[in-house]
Design a protein around this motif. Structure first.
Motif, short mmCIF file in Angstrom:
data_model
loop_
_atom_site.label_atom_id
_atom_site.label_comp_id
_atom_site.label_asym_id
_atom_site.label_seq_id
_atom_site.Cartn_x
_atom_site.Cartn_y
_atom_site.Cartn_z
N ALA A 1 0.82 -1.22 0.00
CA ALA A 1 0.00 0.00 0.00
C ALA A 1 0.85 1.26 0.00
O ALA A 1 0.48 2.27 -0.62
CB ALA A 1 -0.95 0.00 1.19
N ALA A 2 1.97 1.25 0.69
CA ALA A 2 2.83 2.44 0.71
C ALA A 2 3.36 2.73 -0.69
O ALA A 2 3.39 3.88 -1.14
CB ALA A 2 3.98 2.24 1.69
N HIS A 3 3.76 1.69 -1.39
CA HIS A 3 4.21 1.86 -2.79
C HIS A 3 3.08 2.39 -3.65
O HIS A 3 3.29 3.25 -4.51
CB HIS A 3 4.71 0.53 -3.34
N ASP B 1 -5.30 -0.84 9.76
CA ASP B 1 -4.82 -2.00 10.54
C ASP B 1 -4.24 -3.08 9.65
O ASP B 1 -4.16 -4.25 10.05
CB ASP B 1 -5.95 -2.59 11.39
N ALA B 2 -3.84 -2.73 8.42
CA ALA B 2 -3.31 -3.72 7.49
C ALA B 2 -1.86 -3.45 7.11
O ALA B 2 -1.25 -4.23 6.38
CB ALA B 2 -4.16 -3.75 6.22
N LEU B 3 -1.32 -2.34 7.59
CA LEU B 3 0.02 -1.95 7.18
C LEU B 3 0.69 -1.17 8.30
O LEU B 3 0.06 -0.29 8.92
CB LEU B 3 -0.04 -1.08 5.91
N GLN B 4 1.95 -1.51 8.56
CA GLN B 4 2.80 -0.71 9.43
C GLN B 4 4.01 -0.29 8.62
O GLN B 4 4.94 -1.06 8.44
CB GLN B 4 3.23 -1.50 10.67
N PRO B 5 4.00 0.94 8.08
CA PRO B 5 5.11 1.35 7.22
C PRO B 5 6.45 1.30 7.94
O PRO B 5 6.54 1.55 9.15
CB PRO B 5 4.75 2.80 6.84
N THR B 6 7.49 0.97 7.19
CA THR B 6 8.84 1.01 7.74
C THR B 6 9.28 2.47 7.89
O THR B 6 8.65 3.39 7.36
CB THR B 6 9.82 0.29 6.81
N HIS C 1 9.50 8.07 5.80
CA HIS C 1 10.26 9.21 5.29
C HIS C 1 9.89 9.50 3.83
O HIS C 1 9.77 10.67 3.44
CB HIS C 1 11.76 8.95 5.42
N GLN C 2 9.73 8.46 3.04
CA GLN C 2 9.36 8.64 1.64
C GLN C 2 7.98 9.28 1.52
O GLN C 2 7.77 10.21 0.72
CB GLN C 2 9.37 7.29 0.92
N LEU C 3 7.03 8.80 2.30
CA LEU C 3 5.68 9.34 2.26
C LEU C 3 5.67 10.81 2.69
O LEU C 3 5.01 11.65 2.06
CB LEU C 3 4.76 8.52 3.17
N ALA C 4 6.42 11.11 3.73
CA ALA C 4 6.49 12.49 4.21
C ALA C 4 7.14 13.40 3.18
O ALA C 4 6.70 14.54 2.95
CB ALA C 4 7.25 12.55 5.53
N ALA C 5 8.19 12.88 2.53
CA ALA C 5 8.89 13.68 1.53
C ALA C 5 8.00 14.03 0.35
O ALA C 5 8.16 15.09 -0.28
CB ALA C 5 10.14 12.93 1.05
N ARG C 6 7.04 13.17 0.06
CA ARG C 6 6.14 13.41 -1.06
C ARG C 6 4.83 14.08 -0.61
O ARG C 6 3.91 14.26 -1.42
CB ARG C 6 5.82 12.09 -1.78
N GLY C 7 4.74 14.43 0.66
CA GLY C 7 3.56 15.15 1.14
C GLY C 7 2.32 14.29 1.25
O GLY C 7 1.19 14.81 1.17
N ILE C 8 2.48 13.00 1.44
CA ILE C 8 1.35 12.07 1.55
C ILE C 8 0.94 11.94 3.01
O ILE C 8 1.76 11.63 3.88
CB ILE C 8 1.72 10.69 0.97
N THR C 9 -0.31 12.18 3.31
CA THR C 9 -0.83 12.09 4.67
C THR C 9 -1.07 10.63 5.04
O THR C 9 -1.61 9.86 4.24
CB THR C 9 -2.17 12.85 4.80
N VAL C 10 -0.65 10.24 6.24
CA VAL C 10 -0.84 8.88 6.72
C VAL C 10 -1.86 8.91 7.86
O VAL C 10 -1.69 9.64 8.83
CB VAL C 10 0.49 8.26 7.21
#
Length: 321
Positions: free
Chosen positions: A158-160, A178-183, A188-197
């Motif tokens: 899902a992160a990809h 409750d299906a994913l715990q990002p590494t 860091h990648q999600l934050a760098a691209r401005g993606i809200t978690v």
């Protein structure tokens, strides 16, 4: 609709989607007798349009199949509407049983039944599938560009998926569900691209006036969304072929189950080929059509080799008679 008797055709094709239709056209052009049995339940029926298909971009699935059927019929292909419930026999004489009790027979068999998308059990999601609930950015990303896109996690990819859809919109939210715990690297990648978690489990989708408006979490909060992306589990439609010894196996990617074939589409059962999503879970419409064409070539070559061997044996026999 074609009415069949006990006539033995060269090839029975089960499934009238892109793979089955292109195979029917190729085999018809090879002067083979072909019967396509189709249940009328194409996987992409909910979608408004087909994309990524050179010269046919934007065409509706129904129109694409109408054109494909007419092309196959122009080369002698015949069609039978019905659900296949079982197949018996062996190379040279397969018997294909239909739900209505009728039977058709073929020297060779092509399985082009596609797959079923197993979706998360979330209220409102199945009803929006193919409209504003999506899975493939290359099929539908352009249509939701610059909109608020929610990624509903169902597993480790899902992160990809969120990073991929960021190519189409700067407003992307990843729902961990409750299906994913990002590494740490992924965070860091999600934050760098401005993606809200967003943590927490998804409860349902919010729809107003037949338009998706948001994703509701257990607890009551709602996050606005114009489209939701999720990864279904892809399950090949293979139940009808169990008596032949064919069984779907886990796909190497873990995406679901498929029929295993060689590069030409031949299965492990002599005389049986498979093409399209039933064997390639990632195939889009254009690549499914190409696979159907190549399977048609393989089937024709196999029939030709059999007929040549019979002709040579008959010729030798006539010389010694």
């Amino acid at each position: 609709m074609t009415k069949m008797n006990n006539t033995l055709v060269d090839v029975v094709i089960v499934g009238g989607g892109a793979a089955g239709l292109n195979a029917a056209q190729m085999l018809g052009r090879s002067r083979r007798s072909v019967l396509v049995v189709d249940g009328g339940e194409p996987r992409n029926a909910p979608a408004d349009a087909v994309h990524g298909f050179l010269s046919r971009d934007g065409i509706s699935p129904a129109e694409l199949y109408r054109i494909g059927r007419a092309e196959a019929e122009s080369y002698g292909g015949r069609f039978l509407n019905g659900q296949v419930v079982g197949v018996t026999g062996s190379k040279g004489r397969f018997s294909v049983a239909l739900e209505d009790g009728s039977m058709v027979r073929g020297r060779r068999l092509l399985i082009a039944t596609g797959l079923v998308d197993e979706l998360p059990d979330i209220p409102g999601l199945r009803e929006r599938w193919g409209k504003d609930v999506l899975h493939c950015p290359y099929c539908h990303g352009w249509e939701v560009r610059d909109q608020a896109i929610g990624i509903l996690a169902t597993g480790p990819l899902a992160a990809h998926q969120a990073l991929l859809f960021r190519q189409w919109s700067a407003n992307v939210t990843l729902f961990l569900n409750d299906a994913l715990q990002p590494t740490d690297v992924e965070l860091h990648q999600l934050a760098a691209r401005g993606i809200t978690v967003v943590d927490g489990r998804v409860d349902s989708l919010r729809v107003e006036r037949d338009r998706l408006t948001g994703v509701a979490l257990i607890g009551g909060s709602v996050v606005a969304a114009d489209a939701v992306v999720t990864a279904p589990r892809f399950m090949a439609r293979t139940a009808a072929f169990a008596e032949l010894g064919l069984k779907a196996v886990q796909h190497p990617t873990g995406m679901g189950e498929h029929l295993d074939t060689d590069d030409d589409g031949a299965t492990g059962v002599p005389g049986v080929w498979a093409a399209g999503n039933v064997t390639d879970l990632r195939a889009q419409v254009l690549s499914s059509a190409a696979a159907g064409e190549w399977a048609g070539v393989g089937i024709n070559s196999d029939l030709m080799a059999e007929e040549l061997a019979e002709a040579v044996a008959a010729h030798k026999g006539s010389l010694t008679a």
